[in-house]
Scaffold this active site. Structure first.
Site, mmCIF file in Angstrom:
data_model
loop_
_atom_site.group_PDB
_atom_site.id
_atom_site.type_symbol
_atom_site.label_atom_id
_atom_site.label_comp_id
_atom_site.label_asym_id
_atom_site.label_seq_id
_atom_site.Cartn_x
_atom_site.Cartn_y
_atom_site.Cartn_z
ATOM 1 C CG HIS A 95 -1.937 1.074 1.178
ATOM 2 N ND1 HIS A 95 -1.670 2.364 1.573
ATOM 3 C CD2 HIS A 95 -3.212 1.067 0.732
ATOM 4 C CE1 HIS A 95 -2.749 3.099 1.399
ATOM 5 N NE2 HIS A 95 -3.695 2.349 0.883
ATOM 6 C CD GLU A 143 -5.355 2.999 -2.988
ATOM 7 O OE1 GLU A 143 -4.383 2.737 -2.249
ATOM 8 O OE2 GLU A 143 -6.479 3.232 -2.551
HETATM 9 O O1 G3P Z 1 -6.413 1.757 0.646
HETATM 10 C C1 G3P Z 1 -7.298 2.689 0.110
HETATM 11 C C2 G3P Z 1 -6.887 4.048 0.462
HETATM 12 O O2 G3P Z 1 -5.539 4.276 0.204
HETATM 13 C C3 G3P Z 1 -7.732 5.094 -0.189
HETATM 14 O O3 G3P Z 1 -7.904 6.059 0.794
HETATM 15 O O4 G3P Z 1 -9.242 7.625 2.108
HETATM 16 O O5 G3P Z 1 -8.740 8.093 -0.316
HETATM 17 O O6 G3P Z 1 -10.356 6.267 0.291
HETATM 18 P P1 G3P Z 1 -9.126 7.070 0.700
#
Ligand code: G3P
Length: 226
Positions: A95, A143
């Protein structure tokens, strides 16, 4: 616990709103929505909460990370064996908030595969996603770190990274399911991600820090089925 796609994974991170007894509240809420709307929702609590959550809910429970240390004289690590014993059926790996060297990513994926633990490798870009696809985790969640926790979703701010990641990952292995995450807070973000080719979403603050996590999850569950 079986996984179905499209998949919603809720990363509890270390938020107090999803720690200890609160982890159970959100997990139960996710289980209710999953059953009511027929959407596969997995939860990823902290290590200390895996057993507490997995022994209560019937939805998939993931670890947020595992170490590659083997069973034996090692202190303070999280072995894949221990999270499996605690009831986790899967784990996040690499992550953005817990990055690993690429050799450790490969070793973690192989160790988990040998133990029957489902792997969701995380990537900060479509190129990293393409590289990780060579290790054939079960899924890769792309992400953009700068969008994490910001409330502006990847599907709004960087839709191209989703479609790019989907084709990049699939160009290496069609066995790897592409997911996306970062800033996802409503059903529109989820359906946009699906339309761009994602087979699921990785979310955190949009659910964990919501006034009504259940209401958000209902929106997500409806959107992911579209
Ligand atoms: O693991 C998912 C996370 O990194 C996304 O965070 O708070 O933007 O949904 P968020």
């Amino acid at each position: 616990m079986g996984i179905q796609y499209p998949l919603i994974i809720i990363n509890f991170k270390t938020y107090s709103e999803s720690t200890g007894a609160n982890a159970l509240l959100i997990a139960r809420c996710a289980e209710r929505v999953s059953k009511e709307y027929g959407a596969c929702i997995a939860v990823a609590p902290q290590p200390a909460d895996i057993l507490r959550v997995a022994s209560v809910v019937e939805i998939p429970v993931f670890a947020q990370h595992v170490d590659t240390e083997k069973p034996g004289p090692h202190t303070g690590y999280i072995t894949p064996e221990s999270v499996k014993e605690a009831g986790a059926c899967g784990t996040l790996i690499n992550h953005s908030e817990h990055r690993l060297r690429i050799d450790l990513i490969e070793e973690s994926i192989n160790r988990c595969r040998s133990l029957g633990i489902i792997t969701c490798a995380c990537a900060n870009s479509s190129l990293v996603g393409k590289s990780l696809a060579a290790f054939e985790p079960d899924m890769i969640a792309v992400e953009p770190p700068e969008l994490i926790g910001g409330g502006v979703s990847v599907s709004k701010a960087k839709p191209g990274i989703i479609s790019e990641s989907v084709s990049a990952i699939r160009s290496v292995s069609i066995a790897v399911r592409p997911l996306c995450g970062a800033g996802i807070t409503d059903g529109e973000d989820v359906s946009a991600s699906m339309k761009l080719g994602a087979e699921g979403v990785l979310v955190a603050s949009g659910v964990v820090k919501a006034k009504d996590p259940g209401a958000v999850l209902v929106e997500f569950a409806k959107a992911i089925r579209q």
